[in-house]
Design a protein around this motif. Structure first.
Motif, mmCIF file in Angstrom:
data_model
loop_
_atom_site.group_PDB
_atom_site.id
_atom_site.type_symbol
_atom_site.label_atom_id
_atom_site.label_comp_id
_atom_site.label_asym_id
_atom_site.label_seq_id
_atom_site.Cartn_x
_atom_site.Cartn_y
_atom_site.Cartn_z
ATOM 1 N N ASP A 65 49.163 36.734 -53.780
ATOM 2 C CA ASP A 65 50.722 36.633 -54.110
ATOM 3 C C ASP A 65 51.481 37.453 -53.336
ATOM 4 N N LEU A 66 51.150 38.512 -52.933
ATOM 5 C CA LEU A 66 51.820 39.390 -52.046
ATOM 6 C C LEU A 66 51.765 39.056 -50.641
ATOM 7 N N LEU A 78 41.056 39.338 -60.124
ATOM 8 C CA LEU A 78 42.742 39.800 -60.410
ATOM 9 C C LEU A 78 43.261 40.418 -58.993
ATOM 10 N N LEU A 79 42.404 41.458 -58.369
ATOM 11 C CA LEU A 79 42.925 41.696 -57.052
ATOM 12 C C LEU A 79 42.998 40.711 -56.005
ATOM 13 N N ALA A 119 43.875 37.562 -56.529
ATOM 14 C CA ALA A 119 45.186 36.807 -57.149
ATOM 15 C C ALA A 119 46.398 37.682 -56.710
ATOM 16 N N ALA A 120 46.390 39.058 -56.873
ATOM 17 C CA ALA A 120 47.481 39.916 -56.375
ATOM 18 C C ALA A 120 47.864 39.683 -55.020
ATOM 19 N N MET A 121 46.594 39.882 -54.064
ATOM 20 C CA MET A 121 46.730 39.985 -52.741
ATOM 21 C C MET A 121 47.260 38.605 -52.098
#
Length: 50
Positions: free
Chosen positions: A46-47, A39-40, A42-44
């Motif tokens: 996307d950001l 999840l981390l 994927a978030a990085m």
């Protein structure tokens, strides 16, 4: 209600194990760690890359 007038002690209740016991198990913590890292990542992605 239990009959205890004959000098017999009531049987001890079974030991309860709660959520903290479940979270202390290594396979569960490894699984949650892997999911958290995915999840981390994927978030990085996307950001910063989208």
């Amino acid at each position: 209600m239990q009959e205890t007038s004959r000098g017999q002690a009531p049987a001890p209740a079974p030991e309860r194990r709660g959520c903290l016991f479940a979270l202390s198990q290594p396979p569960l913590m490894i699984f949650l760690g892997v999911i958290g890292c995915l999840l981390l990542a994927a978030a990085m992605h996307d950001l910063y890359l989208l």
